[in-house]
Scaffold this active site. Sequence first.
Site, PDB file in Angstrom:
ATOM      1  N   VAL A  19      -1.474   5.462  -0.463  1.00 32.63           N
ATOM      2  CA  VAL A  19      -0.602   4.384  -0.925  1.00 32.63           C
ATOM      3  C   VAL A  19      -1.041   3.877  -2.291  1.00 32.63           C
ATOM      4  O   VAL A  19      -0.208   3.604  -3.167  1.00 32.63           O
ATOM      5  CB  VAL A  19      -0.590   3.226   0.106  1.00 32.63           C
ATOM      6  CG1 VAL A  19       0.067   1.983  -0.474  1.00 32.63           C
ATOM      7  CG2 VAL A  19       0.143   3.658   1.373  1.00 32.63           C
ATOM      8  N   GLU A  20      -2.352   3.762  -2.488  1.00 32.73           N
ATOM      9  CA  GLU A  20      -2.862   3.169  -3.723  1.00 32.73           C
ATOM     10  C   GLU A  20      -2.721   4.096  -4.926  1.00 32.73           C
ATOM     11  O   GLU A  20      -2.319   3.646  -6.004  1.00 32.73           O
ATOM     12  CB  GLU A  20      -4.333   2.774  -3.542  1.00 32.73           C
ATOM     13  CG  GLU A  20      -4.560   1.612  -2.601  1.00 32.73           C
ATOM     14  CD  GLU A  20      -4.003   0.296  -3.134  1.00 32.73           C
ATOM     15  OE1 GLU A  20      -3.838   0.168  -4.354  1.00 32.73           O
ATOM     16  OE2 GLU A  20      -3.749  -0.603  -2.308  1.00 32.73           O
ATOM     17  N   THR A  21      -3.072   5.363  -4.763  1.00 29.23           N
ATOM     18  CA  THR A  21      -3.131   6.241  -5.944  1.00 29.23           C
ATOM     19  C   THR A  21      -2.581   7.635  -5.709  1.00 29.23           C
ATOM     20  O   THR A  21      -2.854   8.550  -6.491  1.00 29.23           O
ATOM     21  CB  THR A  21      -4.584   6.375  -6.433  1.00 29.23           C
ATOM     22  OG1 THR A  21      -5.381   6.967  -5.383  1.00 29.23           O
ATOM     23  CG2 THR A  21      -5.177   5.042  -6.837  1.00 29.23           C
TER      24      THR A  21
END
Length: 357
Positions: free
Chosen positions: A144-146
């Site tokens: 989700v983040e990167t």
Amino acid sequence: MLQYVAIFTPSLPARFRMMQRCFSLLFGMLAWSAAIALEAPAESHPGARAFAAELARDPLAIEQGLSEAAILATLDQARYQQTIIDAISRPAESKAWKDYRPIFLTDKRINDGVAFYRAHADLLQRLEKEFGVPASIIVTIIGVETSYGRITGKYRVLDALTTLAFYYPARAPFFQGELKQLFLLHGTRFPYATTELMGSYAGAMGWGQFMPSSIAKFARDEDSDGKIDLWNSISDICASVANYFTAHGWQTGGPVAVRANVDKNARVITPGSLEPVYPLTQLEEWGYHLGSNPGGAKPDGQTPVTLLQLEGAEGTEFWIVFQNFYVISRYNRSPLYSMAVLQLSEAITRELSKPAQ
């Protein structure tokens, strides 16, 4: 006329002495101005001098030999970025759940998560046992983040935090705190130049997008090479994410969120946060019931929960959420984020359980 001039016009030596005095006065003023400029240089950012003075008094700054002059010299290199102000003013979390969900629950993100899990299965399973956090949650956070390390941020962290610390009044205290921590990070365990770190528009760094304060508190040197590397060490990255969840109260084996069955005459409640503050029996009395098995035996009636309402693609959704959902929200305060993490982790787990083709 000539006599008049002779009376009121200074002689040549007198005029020369007057010019000398004027030049002396002028040079004296210039020297005084230069001295003042050296003592109090113009601020490169509003409030920078007060910020530097306060930071320089921090015990850790004193221990590191971080002077006020050095802090100001670094801030002089920071550049205001209007695009950062624009980005933070329109976060994705302002969308409805029906619009937010498709951003993260894509076939590519699911398949990439499965591939990441399989590539690092031994590490992830070991960390799951060590920290009690499901490997699928660790993988999902990174996804989700990167997008599993592919998009770690295009902004210089110094620029991002300086812009938000001095030009974004709505959250200036928070970002000034993060900017201070950025200066204090540099050391043998985090040996990266402050001016070279790259990250998100909010100043988050690495595959797990840790803010400076999170690096200081939760990042781990899991591969024991003497430094924390959140860009190139998969061990450090995954262990840091797991440690973050454990430190915020993750309950091993506990439920996260369960879709609720709602009575027609259910009491309308609007909780002020995601913190679980109601006993489960209280929600049941108000007309909200667990709609499916929450991954094991039914929780005790006194288990703390709260209610979450989302606008889904097929209408309003009600969810009973537990402590572990609240823990996910400590990574990002948006309930949409927490639900995306939960559902993506479930999708990755389902794919992993399928027989190999």
